[in-house]
Motif scaffolding. Structure first.
Motif, short mmCIF file in Angstrom:
data_model
loop_
_atom_site.label_atom_id
_atom_site.label_comp_id
_atom_site.label_asym_id
_atom_site.label_seq_id
_atom_site.Cartn_x
_atom_site.Cartn_y
_atom_site.Cartn_z
N TYR A 65 0.96 3.82 -3.33
CA TYR A 65 0.43 4.99 -2.82
C TYR A 65 1.59 6.14 -3.39
O TYR A 65 1.10 6.95 -3.78
CB TYR A 65 -0.20 5.18 -1.53
CG TYR A 65 -0.28 6.45 -1.02
CD1 TYR A 65 -1.27 7.13 -1.40
CD2 TYR A 65 0.61 7.37 -0.27
CE1 TYR A 65 -1.85 8.22 -1.04
CE2 TYR A 65 0.49 8.67 0.05
CZ TYR A 65 -0.60 9.31 -0.11
OH TYR A 65 -0.86 10.50 0.39
N ASN A 66 2.68 5.96 -2.98
CA ASN A 66 3.75 6.72 -3.19
C ASN A 66 3.81 6.98 -4.65
O ASN A 66 4.24 8.26 -5.12
CB ASN A 66 5.28 6.30 -2.57
CG ASN A 66 6.33 7.41 -2.54
OD1 ASN A 66 5.90 8.36 -2.86
ND2 ASN A 66 7.37 6.77 -2.16
N TYR A 87 0.87 8.95 -6.02
CA TYR A 87 1.06 10.39 -5.42
C TYR A 87 2.05 11.20 -6.31
O TYR A 87 1.60 12.33 -6.71
CB TYR A 87 1.32 10.29 -3.98
CG TYR A 87 1.58 11.74 -3.42
CD1 TYR A 87 0.32 12.52 -3.14
CD2 TYR A 87 2.74 12.09 -3.26
CE1 TYR A 87 0.73 13.67 -2.46
CE2 TYR A 87 3.05 13.63 -2.62
CZ TYR A 87 1.85 14.22 -2.37
OH TYR A 87 2.10 15.37 -1.82
N LYS A 114 -6.46 7.70 -2.26
CA LYS A 114 -6.21 9.09 -1.96
C LYS A 114 -5.77 9.94 -3.21
O LYS A 114 -6.11 11.10 -3.13
CB LYS A 114 -5.28 9.05 -0.65
CG LYS A 114 -4.84 10.43 -0.19
CD LYS A 114 -5.70 11.12 0.44
CE LYS A 114 -5.25 12.56 1.16
NZ LYS A 114 -6.04 13.33 1.68
N PRO A 115 -4.55 9.58 -3.81
CA PRO A 115 -4.25 10.10 -4.96
C PRO A 115 -5.27 10.41 -5.88
O PRO A 115 -5.35 11.49 -6.39
CB PRO A 115 -3.19 9.05 -5.55
CG PRO A 115 -2.62 8.28 -4.59
CD PRO A 115 -3.95 8.04 -3.67
N SER A 118 -4.72 1.79 -2.20
CA SER A 118 -3.25 2.76 -2.20
C SER A 118 -3.66 3.97 -3.11
O SER A 118 -3.11 4.97 -2.85
CB SER A 118 -2.30 1.68 -3.10
OG SER A 118 -2.09 0.75 -2.40
N ILE A 119 -4.53 3.91 -4.15
CA ILE A 119 -4.67 4.87 -5.47
C ILE A 119 -5.96 5.68 -4.74
O ILE A 119 -6.08 6.61 -5.51
CB ILE A 119 -4.62 4.31 -6.72
CG1 ILE A 119 -6.21 3.44 -6.87
CG2 ILE A 119 -3.49 3.75 -7.23
CD1 ILE A 119 -6.17 2.54 -8.27
N ILE A 150 0.86 -1.26 -0.07
CA ILE A 150 -0.14 -0.04 0.01
C ILE A 150 1.02 1.29 0.16
O ILE A 150 0.70 2.08 -0.93
CB ILE A 150 -0.98 -0.16 1.15
CG1 ILE A 150 -2.00 -1.08 1.12
CG2 ILE A 150 -1.64 1.49 1.41
CD1 ILE A 150 -2.85 -1.28 2.27
#
Length: 541
Positions: free
Chosen positions: A21-22, A25, A109-110, A106-107, A17
């Motif tokens: 996410y990184n 983002y 929030k972005p 993971s994706i 995750i």
């Protein structure tokens, strides 16, 4: 083992995750102006969010089968004998579901970030809005500029540091445990009294109840005489077991009373939880019993052992049986037994008492201690005794050490592969952070060059910026990972592995730090070399 596997799975999911996410983002931040243009031509926030989620799904679909195939191949290589097609068939859907859930989490929030930025905000969007501060005159150096840039992109750098820390914690925590386990110390826990255990073979014990074997015991006087003549022999201990059953109508035994001698009284007294063990002769005369493993007692009898209560048992003495009652005088604390597990069992009775009750040969095994210099020679002689008496088998310290070394090597290989995979995520994060940072800031670098900064100074600044992030990640990894490793080793030593001796994994730590620093330097050097091929005017455009 199940709890450890679940904990490992949770850590890997969290790592996945964090990495995904990184990557998303940073990708969305770098493409924020494009998303603003999409909003300008009429796309709604919900459509932008669906676009990002669909992009993640499209990247995930080809990756899942590749990952499944790679995982199956690696599992077969590591444990070929334990590989079963049925396990693959039910695990694969679970892996697919976990992967899908991991990517979506993971994706999320972005995608929300991309959807909530308006077209006007997107045109002037920066990754970190710097707080207003008073301008103070100070000398600009590549080092000070690197610090400012690292603080400017705090959120992106925090994610990179977090991925490095996660890898470091896993690596150092697990390495601390593995480096603290010695195959010989691990093996000595089962050979605390001697290097050899000569016992009745498993085949014999599976085919016949113990009382039948004791009628014609393989431990003859001839065997005992040969053992006494072994090279370098120091002492031979005779472990005696009395076959019994809690079912007074049973036709054969299903449990055993283990005998202890007067010399073992000190050991038993040191492990007492309840009750008192005072006089060996009185215990032998009055058939007083010690409960060595209260948890096993509760499972077998269905009640907790109580000091002062009586235990009725059916005694099997060869072809003869009789019912007797034994008084419980003490209950031991299992956590205090330590390396004496081969000497302490569920039911304990003085050997003198056992010999009065039964007339068969109660010898269950011989524990043989020899001088270290004669160990190999003595093992060869015992092997010859076993070959002449096929109803016997031998367990040796040297064989246990070899087996444990193989086990530790296999465990280290499996953990190394898992950590390397998670480490790859960290390096990918690092690579993504450095590359996107250099690509997005080409115009900024050209402006610096135009006001007098040399290419060498620019290179020093970017290298230092990367090393600041890496340095923080590595320091936190060593502190947190080392601390977790120490706590984990202390817990295991106090509860499961009393042979554990904590050792900090200096070699692994140095290697990990060197690899991460080297990756940072090489990635930065390669990206700057590519960027330097553009002229100043091309970069400014």
């Amino acid at each position: 083992m199940v709890m450890a596997a679940v904990a490992g799975l949770v850590v890997i999911v969290i790592a996945g995750i964090l990495v995904i996410y990184n990557i998303f983002y940073i990708s969305i931040i770098n493409s924020i102006k494009e998303y603003g243009q999409f909003r300008t031509i009429g796309m709604t926030a919900k459509q932008i969010q669906r676009l990002v989620l669909r992009e993640g799904t499209l990247l995930m679909l080809p990756a899942i089968p590749i990952g499944l195939i790679a995982g199956i191949v690696v599992a077969y290589i590591l444990i070929p004998h334990g590989f079963e097609l049925w396990n693959v068939l039910w695990i694969c859907p679970i892996v697919v579901a976990l992967t899908y859930a991991t990517v979506r989490l993971s994706i999320k929030k972005p995608a929300k970030i991309a959807a909530t930025v308006s077209p006007i905000e997107a045109s002037r969007y920066e990754q970190n809005n710097q707080p207003k501060c008073k301008h103070r005159q100070h000398k600009l150096t590549p080092g000070s500029l690197a610090v400012n840039q690292a603080l400017r992109y705090k959120k992106k750098n925090i994610l990179t540091v977090a991925s490095l820390v996660l890898t470091g914690v896993l690596l150092l925590g697990l390495s601390s445990v593995l480096s603290s386990i010695n195959a010989k110390d691990m093996s000595l826990s089962g050979f605390a009294r001697g290097q050899f255990i000569l016992r009745i073979s498993n085949q014999e014990l599976m085919e016949n109840p113990l009382e039948i074997l004791q009628q014609s015991s393989p431990f003859t006087e001839e065997v005992e005489k040969e053992l006494s003549q072994l090279s370098g022999v120091q002492r031979i201990m005779n472990d005696q077991h009395l076959p019994v059953s809690y079912d007074l109508q049973a036709m054969e035994s299903d449990a055993e009373i283990v005998g202890f001698e007067k010399a073992d009284m000190t050991l038993l007294q040191s492990c007492i939880l309840n009750g008192e063990i005072s006089d060996y002769e009185q215990m032998a005369t009055e058939n007083q019993m010690v409960i060595g493993r209260p948890n096993d007692f509760e499972k077998y009898f269905g009640i907790r052992p109580e000091v002062g209560s009586s235990v009725p048992l059916k005694i099997f003495d060869g072809e003869h049986t009789k019912n007797l009652e034994f008084e419980i005088v003490a209950v031991l604390d299992e956590s205090k037994i330590g390396n004496n597990g081969d000497k302490i069992d569920m039911l304990l009775l003085p050997v003198d008492s056992m010999q009065k009750i039964a007339h068969s040969n109660l010898t269950y095994q011989y524990v043989i201690c020899v001088e270290d210099s004669f160990e190999q020679q003595a093992e060869n002689e015992i092997d010859q005794i076993v070959s002449d008496n096929p109803r016997l088998s031998i367990d040796s310290l040297s064989a246990a050490i070899a087996q444990n070394e193989n086990f530790l090597q296999g465990t280290q290989l499996a953990l190394a592969i898992a950590i390397v995979l998670i480490g790859c995520f960290s390096v990918m994060n690092l690579l993504n952070t450095i590359l996107t940072g250099i690509i997005v800031r080409r115009k900024e670098f050209s402006l610096m060059r135009s006001v007098g900064m040399s290419q060498k100074q620019l290179s020093v600044m970017v290298h230092k910026e990367g090393l600041i992030v890496v340095g923080i990640g590595l320091v936190l990894s060593v502190i947190i990972g080392g601390g977790i490793g120490y706590v984990l080793c202390s817990f295991l030593k106090n509860n499961l592995m009393n042979y554990l001796n904590y050792q900090f994994p200096f070699g692994i730590t140095i290697l990990y730090c060197a690899i991460v620093i080297l990756c940072s330097v090489l990635i930065t050097t390669g990206a700057l070399k590519q960027q330097s091929k553009l002229s100043m005017m091309e970069a400014l455009r």
